[in-house]
Each structure stands twice: as C-alpha cells, then as structure tokens.
Scaffold this active site. Structure first.
Site, PDB file in Angstrom:
ATOM      1  CG  ASP A  51      -1.661  -1.170   1.518  1.00  0.00           C
ATOM      2  OD1 ASP A  51      -2.396  -1.187   2.511  1.00  0.00           O
ATOM      3  OD2 ASP A  51      -1.539  -2.124   0.743  1.00  0.00           O
TER       4      ASP A  51
ATOM      5  CD  GLU B 131      -7.195  -5.381   3.497  1.00  0.00           C
ATOM      6  OE1 GLU B 131      -6.841  -5.427   2.312  1.00  0.00           O
ATOM      7  OE2 GLU B 131      -6.644  -6.058   4.390  1.00  0.00           O
TER       8      GLU B 131
ATOM      9  CG  PHE C 228      -0.685  -2.835   9.523  1.00  0.00           C
ATOM     10  CD1 PHE C 228       0.595  -3.381   9.606  1.00  0.00           C
ATOM     11  CD2 PHE C 228      -1.774  -3.702   9.480  1.00  0.00           C
ATOM     12  CE1 PHE C 228       0.787  -4.759   9.655  1.00  0.00           C
ATOM     13  CE2 PHE C 228      -1.590  -5.082   9.532  1.00  0.00           C
ATOM     14  CZ  PHE C 228      -0.317  -5.607   9.614  1.00  0.00           C
TER      15      PHE C 228
HETATM   16  C1  KTE Z   1      -1.758  -8.141   5.876  1.00  0.00           C
HETATM   17  O1  KTE Z   1      -2.619  -9.282   3.915  1.00  0.00           O
HETATM   18  C2  KTE Z   1      -2.948  -8.648   5.098  1.00  0.00           C
HETATM   19  O2  KTE Z   1      -2.044  -8.400   7.157  1.00  0.00           O
HETATM   20  C3  KTE Z   1      -3.927  -7.541   4.810  1.00  0.00           C
HETATM   21  O3  KTE Z   1      -5.094  -8.022   4.190  1.00  0.00           O
HETATM   22  C4  KTE Z   1      -3.300  -6.425   3.926  1.00  0.00           C
HETATM   23  O4  KTE Z   1      -3.839  -5.265   4.508  1.00  0.00           O
HETATM   24  C5  KTE Z   1      -0.645  -4.107   5.913  1.00  0.00           C
HETATM   25  O5  KTE Z   1      -2.030  -3.907   3.979  1.00  0.00           O
HETATM   26  C6  KTE Z   1      -3.447  -4.015   3.940  1.00  0.00           C
HETATM   27  C7  KTE Z   1      -3.958  -2.917   4.885  1.00  0.00           C
HETATM   28  O6  KTE Z   1      -5.283  -3.168   5.318  1.00  0.00           O
HETATM   29  C8  KTE Z   1      -2.929  -2.997   5.990  1.00  0.00           C
HETATM   30  O7  KTE Z   1      -2.852  -1.794   6.751  1.00  0.00           O
HETATM   31  C9  KTE Z   1      -1.637  -3.227   5.196  1.00  0.00           C
HETATM   32  C10 KTE Z   1      -4.014  -3.820   2.552  1.00  0.00           C
HETATM   33  O8  KTE Z   1       0.577  -4.132   5.163  1.00  0.00           O
HETATM   34  O9  KTE Z   1      -3.130  -4.167   1.528  1.00  0.00           O
END
Ligand code: KTE
Length: 506
Positions: free
Chosen positions: A38, A218, A98
C-alpha cells in the site's frame, strides 16, 4: 547520479543485471530492494515543492512480513523518485506500522509545532499500529520537513479493542472545521467516520457500509472531487481483499454527499476504480497546491503478490492518476456520472502518428517502441453486417518476437479483453490468477478511445477518456520492443487516429 542508476550501471558493467531488472518499470515507483505494498502518507510539501510517498515496507525480504515499516520516497514530478529508507518503525519485531495517511497541520491544531516549523512542513502521520493483541490508530509528527518521525507520547489516539481496525485516511473538512478520519472495522464491513479538532481526541460520527464485501474492507478514502462542468461531489473509496469479482483484491467507489458527519451515496450501485487485476489500496495526496485530486495505488493483487517473478524487489506503484467526475456514456441511451482517471505521465517522443485509414488483417500498423511507451488510439466500427462465422475483432498487441500481450476488442459484445498469458513464463511458478482482464466499454460519439501506457512489466489502459481503466502486470523474459494494430477481417474497422510515443524516463 542517483544511487539506483549507479547500481544499475555497475551491475551492467559486471553483467549481473538479473531478469527482474529488465522487468523493472522506469516511470512507476519501485523500491530498490525488499517488499512493498500500500501507498501511505501521500502529501505535497509546498515549501520544498516535493511530493512525498510513504509505503508499506518490509526491507528484510521480498514478501510481506513483520516487523513492517513505512518506507519513504520523494519526487519533484511524481515520475522519478528518490528513496530514503525506513520512515517509521514498530516498537517490537512482532508489530507493524500498517497503512495510514499524512496531513499538514498548517494551523498547528495538534500543538506539536512551534513557530520555527514552516506551516507547510507541520506533518502529522496517522497510522494503524498492528500488534498481536490489537490494531490501534496512532499518530506521529515531523520536525524536519518529512524525514524523522516522533511518535506521540499518548498513543494510541483511538483504541476499540479490535484486531481488525485499520487504515485511517484523514483530511481537514473546512465546512465543519474538523479533521475527518475514515477507518475500517475491516471484518465487520464498516467504514467508521470520526472527527477531531486536534488529531489527538477523536469522536465517532457515523458508519458506512455498501458494495462488495469480499472477505474484508481495507484502505478507505473520502475526498471531494471536481465534476466536469462545475461543482463537486464526494467520493468514498473502499478496497476489498480478497473477494473481487475480477479475482483477488480490488478498489470500489461510491459517489455521494458528506456533511461533516455522515456520507450518503447517491445510489446503491457498486463501481470499481479499475477493471484490471493490479490496482489496490488507492490513496490521494494531501495538501496539493491546486484543487486537483491526484492519487496512487499499489500495482499488484494480494492473490499472487508474493509470487510475481521479480528478484531484488517486489512490486510497483501505479502512475499517479488525476480524478474527476464526468457524465460518461454507459449505454446507447444514457450517461452516468462516472469517475474518470487521467495518468500523470512524463514528456513524450512521438514515434508514430497515423489517421483516417481502414484497419486490415494483412497489413497491420506496426512500429518499434521502447519498453516504456504510450499509445492513443481511436477507431470506429464500420456499419457492416458480419456473417455469423466472422469474429469482428481489433487486435492491439505489444511485446517482442516471442512474447506478446494482446488487447482484443470484440465489437459483437463491445468488450476489450487483455490477455497477459505469456507462454515463455511458466505460470506454474506462481498462480498468476486470471490471465485475462475484461472491460465493457461504450464508444464516445461513435468512437472507441483507448490510451495505453506500457512500462516494462505494467500495462495501464484508460478507455473512453478514463471512464473505464484497467491495470495489469505482465512478465516477459525479453523486453517490449514492438507495437502493432490489426483486425480479424478487412473492412470492419476504421482507424480514426493512432499516436505512439516513447516516454522519456529521466
Ligand atoms: C496483511 O494481507 C494482510 O495483514 C492484509 O489483508 C493487507 O492489509 C498491511 O495492507 C493491507 C492494509 O489493510 C494494511 O494496513 C496493510 C491492505 O501491510 O493491503
């Protein structure tokens, strides 16, 4: 000379450039090494005239993992980036910084800054601190124009005892004189909207739920977007992962109104920001010098992100895209207010310009191109009856003698299909998911319009003035060197115009 160039030159001299470097895009941001996902904390420093890109970063491997950091890069033009390593680190190795965003606290509402800090460099990051016990929203601030963060001593600023509560995107809402945060209760399928006057104390205003649920919500976003012809509308952006109808992860959006407390969508329609596979976690820049809305997405898909065959690094960002809302043709009778995207691209060197000729099978229009090039194509469907057995197609392709990516337009169904299945690459090495992307596109005043940007291993397609967009990665063993356009049958299609440019990469 930039660090990356020196390395490439040295590696070239030593003859050790790995295949992945041939595939490494030139005008899309990639980390020199390590894992990226991200985009985070996008903002523009009006004093230094510098764009800042932070990103989810694992410098210790080329797959996602903990500890996870914010990486950092800056650019004068959003095209060529200088990387600055880790910007924010977690306190423990089993934690992650994150996703989140950055605001410029010009009026020092947070009280972090004294008068010696340039108002355009009063940077506050709002991010999710991920630990095994909880995901909380935390803040950190900069006292040096964008390089070394200090975490707020009273973190977290929001804690609701959830392990799936993340991705705050914050902006200043002038009309209600407050900071607004959109943040997801990811697996409750809720976008929570909070307000604050100082970035430290937050009050929950409302929740928004809509669209495809997928496995989890997300990376939300809420931004006011100019409407062509005047006015503005609010755009709610939402990522889901996995569960996209295109396969894997995807970004959707909703058009509506926001009153400082509640977002109300104009209708119940779900719209996708990009019909390709590799466009995720889109985020807009804070504090741009104009009303333009410009953002960047991660150019990958969680379904296969860990497997793509680059070596020193994994993944790219998309090009920056400028967003507007326009009335776009959605069928023969009707126009709908639609999100339109326009790529921010570098200077161009024209290599081909043709117009006003019939497209044929036997004499394709072809040209050599650099591996970073763009094309602008418009064509019309001649009014011809087609025998059932005929398949009326335009075939736009690029690649080299052994490997091509095809963009096939089938006028019988008004659909473009991108085929990125490249036989020389053993797809059993990684699940490249669906090798095809499908985009249903309406003509504009009878013409099909298509702008394509190819940058070594990434294809961005902007159909119909950007009202339909598709981003897809592809991986060749050779480099892209040819571009051509032909048809399945003579006399079915007329080329109105085709311009092909090599894109200057420095
Ligand atoms: C990582 O694959 C997982 O725990 C999540 O579904 C990915 O989540 C973390 O990346 C995202 C965000 O929601 C998080 O803040 C971030 C989306 O690297 O790509």
């Amino acid at each position: 000379m930039k660090f990356s160039k020196a390395c490439a030159l040295l590696a070239g001299c030593l003859g050790t450039i790995s295949a992945s470097d041939i595939n490494r895009p030139k005008i899309h941001f990639t980390p020199q090494h390590g894992w990226m996902n991200d985009p985070n904390g996008l903002f523009y420093d009006k004093t230094a005239e510098l764009y800042h890109l932070y990103f989810q970063y694992n410098p210790n491997d080329t797959v996602w993992g903990l500890p996870l950091y914010w990486g950092h890069a800056t650019s004068k033009d959003m095209m060529s980036w200088d990387e600055h390593g880790v910007a924010i680190s977690p306190d423990h190795d089993d934690e992650g910084i994150f996703s989140g965003s950055i605001v410029v606290d010009t009026n020092n509402t947070s009280g972090f800054f004294n008068e010696s800090i340039d108002p355009h460099q009063r940077v506050v990051a709002i991010y999710t601190n991920n630990s095994p016990e909880e995901q909380t929203q935390d803040i950190a601030y900069l006292l040096d124009g964008g390089y070394t963060f200090t975490k707020y001593s009273e973190n977290p600023v929001i804690s609701i005892n959830l392990t799936q509560f993340r991705d705050p995107k914050v902006f200043w809402h002038e009309e209600s004189a407050q900071w607004i945060m959109v943040v997801v209760q990811s697996q409750e399928y809720k976008i929570d909207i909070y307000g604050s006057v100082n970035l430290k104390n937050w009050v929950k205003h409302s929740e928004f739920t809509s669209g495809y649920f997928g496995m989890q919500y997300e990376c939300p976003g809420l931004i006011e977007v100019p409407v062509e012809g005047g006015g503005k509308k609010w755009l709610m952006i939402l990522a889901i992962n996995p569960g996209s109808p295109m396969g894997g992860s995807a970004n959707q959006y909703f058009i509506g109104d926001f009153d400082g407390f509640k977002f109300t969508a104009d209708d119940t329609q779900t719209r996708f920001m990009d019909m390709g596979h590799d466009f995720y976690a889109f985020q807009t820049f804070s504090d741009l010098p104009t009303d333009d809305v410009i953002g960047v997405a991660w150019a990958l898909n969680w379904a296969y992100a860990a497997y793509v065959p680059t070596v020193a690094y994994r993944s790219s960002m998309t090009l920056p895209r400028k967003l507007t809302l326009k009335e776009a043709q959605v069928n023969a009778e009707r126009k709908e207010l639609t999100l339109c995207s326009e790529a921010v691209i570098p200077k161009q060197n024209k290599v081909l310009s043709v117009s006003n000729q019939n497209l044929t099978t036997s004499h394709p229009i072809k040209t050599n191109v650099s591996a970073t090039f763009s094309f602008d194509l418009s064509f019309t469907v001649l009014n011809m009856t087609v025998k059932k057995s005929d398949i009326p197609r335009v075939d736009i392709s690029f690649g080299n003698a052994n490997e091509t990516v095809n963009i096939i337009f089938d006028s019988a169904v008004g659909t473009f299909v991108v085929n990125r299945d490249i036989p020389s690459l053993d797809f059993n090495d990684f699940p490249f998911y669906s090798h095809k992307s499908i985009a249903y596109v309406e003509p504009t005043d009878g013409e099909y319009l298509l702008t394509g940007i190819v940058d070594r291993n990434i294809l961005e397609l902007y159909y119909n003035n950007g009202s339909v967009v598709a981003t897809d990665l592809f991986f060749m063993e050779g480099v892209v060197s040819e571009f051509n356009v032909k048809t399945s049958l003579d006399g079915l299609f007329k080329l109105e115009a085709l311009d092909v440019h090599n894109l200057k990469t420095n």
